[in-house]
Design a protein around this motif. Structure first.
Motif, PDB file in Angstrom:
ATOM      1  N   VAL A   1      -2.384  21.454 -42.807  1.00 39.22           N
ATOM      2  CA  VAL A   1      -1.287  21.134 -43.721  1.00 39.22           C
ATOM      3  C   VAL A   1      -1.767  21.114 -45.173  1.00 39.22           C
ATOM      4  O   VAL A   1      -1.164  21.738 -46.038  1.00 39.22           O
ATOM      5  CB  VAL A   1      -0.640  19.789 -43.332  1.00 39.22           C
ATOM      6  CG1 VAL A   1       0.468  19.441 -44.299  1.00 39.22           C
ATOM      7  CG2 VAL A   1      -0.097  19.870 -41.919  1.00 39.22           C
TER       8      VAL A   1
ATOM      9  N   ARG B   1       2.086  23.374 -37.806  1.00 39.44           N
ATOM     10  CA  ARG B   1       1.589  22.043 -37.422  1.00 39.44           C
ATOM     11  C   ARG B   1       1.564  21.930 -35.904  1.00 39.44           C
ATOM     12  O   ARG B   1       0.607  21.429 -35.317  1.00 39.44           O
ATOM     13  CB  ARG B   1       2.536  20.962 -37.939  1.00 39.44           C
ATOM     14  CG  ARG B   1       2.608  20.866 -39.427  1.00 39.44           C
ATOM     15  CD  ARG B   1       3.903  20.165 -39.792  1.00 39.44           C
ATOM     16  NE  ARG B   1       4.183  20.371 -41.200  1.00 39.44           N
ATOM     17  CZ  ARG B   1       4.000  19.449 -42.120  1.00 39.44           C
ATOM     18  NH1 ARG B   1       3.584  18.274 -41.779  1.00 39.44           N
ATOM     19  NH2 ARG B   1       4.248  19.702 -43.373  1.00 39.44           N
ATOM     20  N   HIS B   2       2.646  22.399 -35.251  1.00 37.63           N
ATOM     21  CA  HIS B   2       2.700  22.307 -33.791  1.00 37.63           C
ATOM     22  C   HIS B   2       1.588  23.122 -33.156  1.00 37.63           C
ATOM     23  O   HIS B   2       1.017  22.720 -32.146  1.00 37.63           O
ATOM     24  CB  HIS B   2       4.071  22.763 -33.294  1.00 37.63           C
ATOM     25  CG  HIS B   2       5.128  21.721 -33.525  1.00 37.63           C
ATOM     26  ND1 HIS B   2       6.422  21.875 -33.134  1.00 37.63           N
ATOM     27  CD2 HIS B   2       5.065  20.515 -34.119  1.00 37.63           C
ATOM     28  CE1 HIS B   2       7.133  20.809 -33.475  1.00 37.63           C
ATOM     29  NE2 HIS B   2       6.314  19.967 -34.082  1.00 37.63           N
TER      30      HIS B   2
ATOM     31  N   LYS C   1      -3.285  14.141 -35.452  1.00 36.66           N
ATOM     32  CA  LYS C   1      -2.426  14.317 -36.620  1.00 36.66           C
ATOM     33  C   LYS C   1      -3.267  14.410 -37.887  1.00 36.66           C
ATOM     34  O   LYS C   1      -3.009  15.236 -38.760  1.00 36.66           O
ATOM     35  CB  LYS C   1      -1.461  13.130 -36.716  1.00 36.66           C
ATOM     36  CG  LYS C   1      -0.433  13.324 -37.794  1.00 36.66           C
ATOM     37  CD  LYS C   1       0.776  12.459 -37.590  1.00 36.66           C
ATOM     38  CE  LYS C   1       1.829  12.841 -38.602  1.00 36.66           C
ATOM     39  NZ  LYS C   1       3.052  12.096 -38.430  1.00 36.66           N
TER      40      LYS C   1
ATOM     41  N   GLU D   1       4.256  12.519 -44.514  1.00 33.30           N
ATOM     42  CA  GLU D   1       3.762  12.741 -43.160  1.00 33.30           C
ATOM     43  C   GLU D   1       3.813  11.482 -42.280  1.00 33.30           C
ATOM     44  O   GLU D   1       3.984  11.588 -41.086  1.00 33.30           O
ATOM     45  CB  GLU D   1       2.321  13.259 -43.201  1.00 33.30           C
ATOM     46  CG  GLU D   1       2.137  14.514 -44.032  1.00 33.30           C
ATOM     47  CD  GLU D   1       2.738  15.747 -43.378  1.00 33.30           C
ATOM     48  OE1 GLU D   1       2.700  15.841 -42.146  1.00 33.30           O
ATOM     49  OE2 GLU D   1       3.263  16.597 -44.115  1.00 33.30           O
TER      50      GLU D   1
ATOM     51  N   LEU E   1       6.587  14.523 -30.346  1.00 25.08           N
ATOM     52  CA  LEU E   1       6.747  14.761 -31.780  1.00 25.08           C
ATOM     53  C   LEU E   1       8.199  14.674 -32.215  1.00 25.08           C
ATOM     54  O   LEU E   1       8.493  14.600 -33.392  1.00 25.08           O
ATOM     55  CB  LEU E   1       6.210  16.146 -32.152  1.00 25.08           C
ATOM     56  CG  LEU E   1       4.759  16.394 -31.759  1.00 25.08           C
ATOM     57  CD1 LEU E   1       4.380  17.822 -32.065  1.00 25.08           C
ATOM     58  CD2 LEU E   1       3.854  15.427 -32.510  1.00 25.08           C
TER      59      LEU E   1
ATOM     60  N   LYS F   1       6.747  23.752 -39.690  1.00 23.30           N
ATOM     61  CA  LYS F   1       6.513  22.909 -38.530  1.00 23.30           C
ATOM     62  C   LYS F   1       5.755  23.672 -37.456  1.00 23.30           C
ATOM     63  O   LYS F   1       4.905  23.113 -36.763  1.00 23.30           O
ATOM     64  CB  LYS F   1       7.871  22.469 -37.969  1.00 23.30           C
ATOM     65  CG  LYS F   1       7.961  20.982 -37.762  1.00 23.30           C
ATOM     66  CD  LYS F   1       9.319  20.640 -37.163  1.00 23.30           C
ATOM     67  CE  LYS F   1       9.492  19.148 -37.201  1.00 23.30           C
ATOM     68  NZ  LYS F   1      10.877  18.732 -37.189  1.00 23.30           N
ATOM     69  N   SER F   2       6.060  24.967 -37.346  1.00 23.43           N
ATOM     70  CA  SER F   2       5.455  25.741 -36.253  1.00 23.43           C
ATOM     71  C   SER F   2       3.938  25.730 -36.372  1.00 23.43           C
ATOM     72  O   SER F   2       3.240  25.660 -35.362  1.00 23.43           O
ATOM     73  CB  SER F   2       5.984  27.173 -36.292  1.00 23.43           C
ATOM     74  OG  SER F   2       5.579  27.821 -37.466  1.00 23.43           O
TER      75      SER F   2
END
Lengths: 286, 499
Positions: free
Chosen positions: B388, B370-371, B380, B278, A91, B367-368
């Motif tokens: 998201v 999404r991760h 994704k 994205e 990523l 971001k955390s």
């Protein structure tokens, strides 16, 4: 403090380097002396962020059903190394990886391998708890749903089992449909563990899971890790050497992107082979 | 923490830095600007509210006797100061210029008799004013209101009743049976009234919609009448080329058009924003694209209207006609303005707003999280869809709210892509396929313009302009409040972790 950059693996340059740190030899000696098969094997792993080299030719084996701790000063590459195991580094933009990471003997960088399937096999718990802004139930059911579980009864069962596995069930069973964000920090982190357990991974990676938690919550997470040890292979990155010594079976010390020493935990903390390891664990730097 | 030098914590108050004084001035200046803004907006809203709400209140009718002996019946509307009482005449001709005086404006109605709905009466010429209880206000199907004194109700020349009570009873009986059930009657009924000048006027029974004696009504009765009238205004069709009756088709057209626009613009804008935020790699191309989108929001709306006419109506609509409705040509079906093309044009106009707001919403999802999703093996796409987008929903809704506000008030581009002064049919009805996207529609914004500037007697329709404006403002407000309430609910549910 280095005169020369690590063009070659440190281990190779050092006389008497342990077999653990680099290739050779099939099985690892356990702390107790019994043989444990490998779960993950790194072979000559190097990683660059752009032009900056973050990992230098790391080879190590991570034994099955054991807890391996990665320690080292900030910026030594331990989190980067951890993220190589489930390819979370993909990523990051502009990242280049050389060498092999084998999961059960399979190269995880194999182009035929589905990275999402890999991540279902190798779960991850992050430094900062990151529950989804959904209910407790939905957080745990998220992974199974993604991987195709649809029936309510099946999901109910998975959620209960995972929350019990993460020692959270008793605390949240009456508030399954409340927002996960209402839980305390420690509960949120255990929820993230439950979420990872729900997809039934083989390996769980912990990236400093307790750095934002108080000692009580930390203790609960550590107890939980010891309980999970019989079923999962775990790798934990930690800043906290007491934690590494309390919780892990093996410890790897990384320094500036290089694997300096990888031994059974008791050995590493009592009789370190490397001077730098000793300096670090005795608090002389880092 | 102890500080060894307490003086450092307490700066000397006497030596104020000049920047502080400037700062204070600046605060006042900015607060002043804010206050002026607020006052202007409040002033506008109060003006619209008072004038718009006052339209349907039954004013009392008065008899004004002038010094020359004539009399006027009507409702006093306003009073103003004038410098020149007789602007046409000079001093020598007996004009009373240069002196301050007052004049009042009287609504005398009877447009067909007087030619004018309103009269200006200088106060100097007035001998006396009194409230007459027997004055009647008749709402007619044509020519607007009538003011006069009720004399009798006739059927074929024979008197039916000469009492007001009897007249009202006959009216009520007629209304309860249903409107206009007079076809079966042999003789033509008519009501005879006396007007201020003393003449008698006959109004055909069918032409009378309602008649009241406002001076005899109590407060509650007036309230009831007011509520009725306002309700009628909202739910009935316009009459006499929009100068009378209600505005229902315009309300309906506005709401439906905004609704269709929302349906078009939301997925379109959200998908574009997802691509930009994205998927697209940040580079000069994406940066130029973003600038272009932001600039699109600043393009004059009439340009969008012309584009809509050229592209949607003529090109797309013409193509649809020649492919699917060739038998109706040269009469266009889709090849002319309609609610579909109008809402698409407005969707185009508002899509930059949605894109920008959605992008901000997407950027706000940490971001955390999404991760967390990716680390569970979600792709994704799954991550965007499940984690998201729900997190960005408040941002998306903000964009939609802005788009709705903009679209509901937009008039210029619609005038050339399907909005009309008077649409014979609603674009949504019981006839298959229920929604008729090719139909032309009415719109509140255009209705205001039409009433205020295009009607034969602008003075007479002024109250309706206020009332229509009020309805439009309230409508936009209601749509916005609804969207805001929805957004706040989502925000509460998706509140980011405090831990």
């Amino acid at each position: 403090m280095q005169q020369a950059p690590f063009e070659e693996p440190l281990a190779a340059r050092l006389p008497g380097s342990p077999a653990l740190a680099k290739g050779g030899g099939g099985k690892l000696p356990d702390s107790g002396g019994e043989e444990v098969p490998d779960k993950v094997e790194l072979r000559g792993l190097s990683l660059w962020y752009g032009t900056k080299r973050a990992l230098h030719d790391i080879s190590m084996r991570i034994p099955r059903n054991r807890i391996t701790a990665l320690i080292g000063p900030s910026g030594c590459g331990k989190s980067t190394l951890l993220r190589c195991i489930n390819r979370m580094n993909d990523l990051v933009e502009d990242v280049r990886i050389e060498g092999e990471v084998l999961l059960e003997g399979e190269d995880i960088h194999d182009p035929d391998l589905d990275v999402n399937a890999l991540r279902a096999r190798v779960g991850m718990v992050f430094q900062k708890s990151n529950p989804f802004p959904k209910s407790v139930y939905e957080n745990v059911a998220y992974g199974p749903r993604i991987h195709g579980a649809r029936k309510r009864a099946v999901l109910d069962e998975i959620v209960e089992r995972s929350l019990k596995g993460a020692a959270l069930w008793e605390e949240v069973k009456d508030r399954l449909h409340e927002s996960a964000l209402r839980l305390s920090g420690g509960q949120q982190q255990r929820l993230c563990i439950a979420r990872a357990l729900a997809v039934e991974p083989e390996v769980i990676l912990f990236d400093e899971p307790c750095s934002a938690l108080d000692p009580v919550a930390t203790g609960k997470i550590e107890d939980l890790m010891r309980e999970l040890r019989s079923e999962y292979t775990m790798v934990i990155v930690t800043h906290n050497m007491q934690q590494a010594s309390r919780v892990s079976d093996f410890t790897a010390f990384l320094y500036m992107g290089t694997l300096v020493e990888h031994s059974p935990t008791r050995e590493l903390f009592t009789r370190p082979r490397e001077a730098r390891t000793e300096d670090y664990i005795s608090g002389r730097f880092g | 923490m102890r500080n060894s030098d307490p003086g450092r914590l307490r700066p000397d108050r006497r030596r104020k830095r000049s920047g502080d004084r400037l700062g204070a001035v600046f605060i006042r200046l900015s607060a002043g600007a804010m206050a002026v803004n607020l006052l202007m907006v409040l002033g506008l809203l109060v003006l619209i509210g008072v004038k718009g709400l006052g339209v349907f209140w039954p004013r009392s009718l008065v008899e004004i006797r002038l010094k020359d002996g004539s009399r006027i019946w009507g409702a006093v509307v306003e009073r103003e100061t004038v410098r020149d009482i007789d602007p046409g005449r000079t001093e020598e001709e007996g004009g009373r210029n240069g002196r301050r005086g007052f004049r009042i404006r009287v609504r005398v109605a009877n447009r067909d008799l007087e030619g004018e709905e309103f009269l200006w009466v200088p106060e100097e010429e007035i001998a006396g004013i009194r409230v007459r209880e027997d004055l009647v206000r008749v709402e007619r199907a044509e020519w607007g209101d009538f003011l006069g004194r009720f004399l009798r109700l006739e059927a074929g020349g024979k008197k039916v009743t000469d009492s007001w009570g009897g007249f009202r009873k006959a009216l009520d009986a007629r209304d309860s049976v249903g409107p206009r059930t007079d076809e079966g009657r042999k003789e033509a009924w008519k009501a005879v009234f006396e007007v201020a000048g003393g003449e008698t006027v006959e109004i055909p029974w069918e032409g009378i919609l309602d008649a009241i004696r406002p001076n005899r009504m109590g407060f509650l009765e007036k309230c009831g009448f007011y509520g009725n009238r306002f309700f009628d205004f909202l739910v009935s069709e316009p009459r006499s080329s929009n100068t009378e009756g209600g505005i229902f088709p315009a309300i309906f057209g506005t709401v439906l058009m905004v609704f269709l626009m929302t349906i078009f613009v939301t997925p379109f804008g959200v998908l574009a924003a997802i691509y930009l935020r994205e998927y697209a790699k940040d580079g000069p191309f994406v940066r130029i694209l973003r600038i272009a989108i932001n600039n699109l929001a600043g393009v004059p709306s009439i340009v969008f209207g012309i584009f809509g006419l050229g592209f949607f109506v003529y090109t797309l609509g013409g193509r649809i006609d020649s492919l699917f409705f060739p038998d109706r040509l040269p009469e266009p079906t889709f090849g002319t303005g309609g609610i579909l093309w109008a809402s698409l044009t407005l969707a185009l106009l508002t899509v930059p707003v949605v894109i920008v707001a959605t992008e901000e919403g997407l950027a706000a999802v940490p971001k955390s999280v999404r991760h967390g999703s990716l680390a569970l093996g979600a792709t994704k796409l799954e991550t965007i869809w499940n984690v998201v987008l729900p997190g960005a929903a408040p941002g998306i809704l903000t964009g939609v709210i802005l788009a709705i506000s903009r679209a509901a008030g937009e008039v210029a581009p619609l005038m050339i892509v399907g909005m009309v002064k008077m649409a014979p049919d609603l674009p949504l009805d019981g006839e298959f396929p229920f929604l008729h996207p090719e139909r032309k529609f009415m719109h509140l914004g255009f209705h205001i313009f039409d009433l205020g500037f295009q009607s034969p007697d602008v003075e007479a329709t002024k109250p309706l302009v206020y009332a229509t404006t009020l309805v439009l403002v309230v409508l936009v407000l209601v749509m916005n409040l609804g969207a805001i309430a929805l957004r706040n609910r989502l925000r509460k549910r998706n509140a980011t972790s405090s831990v």
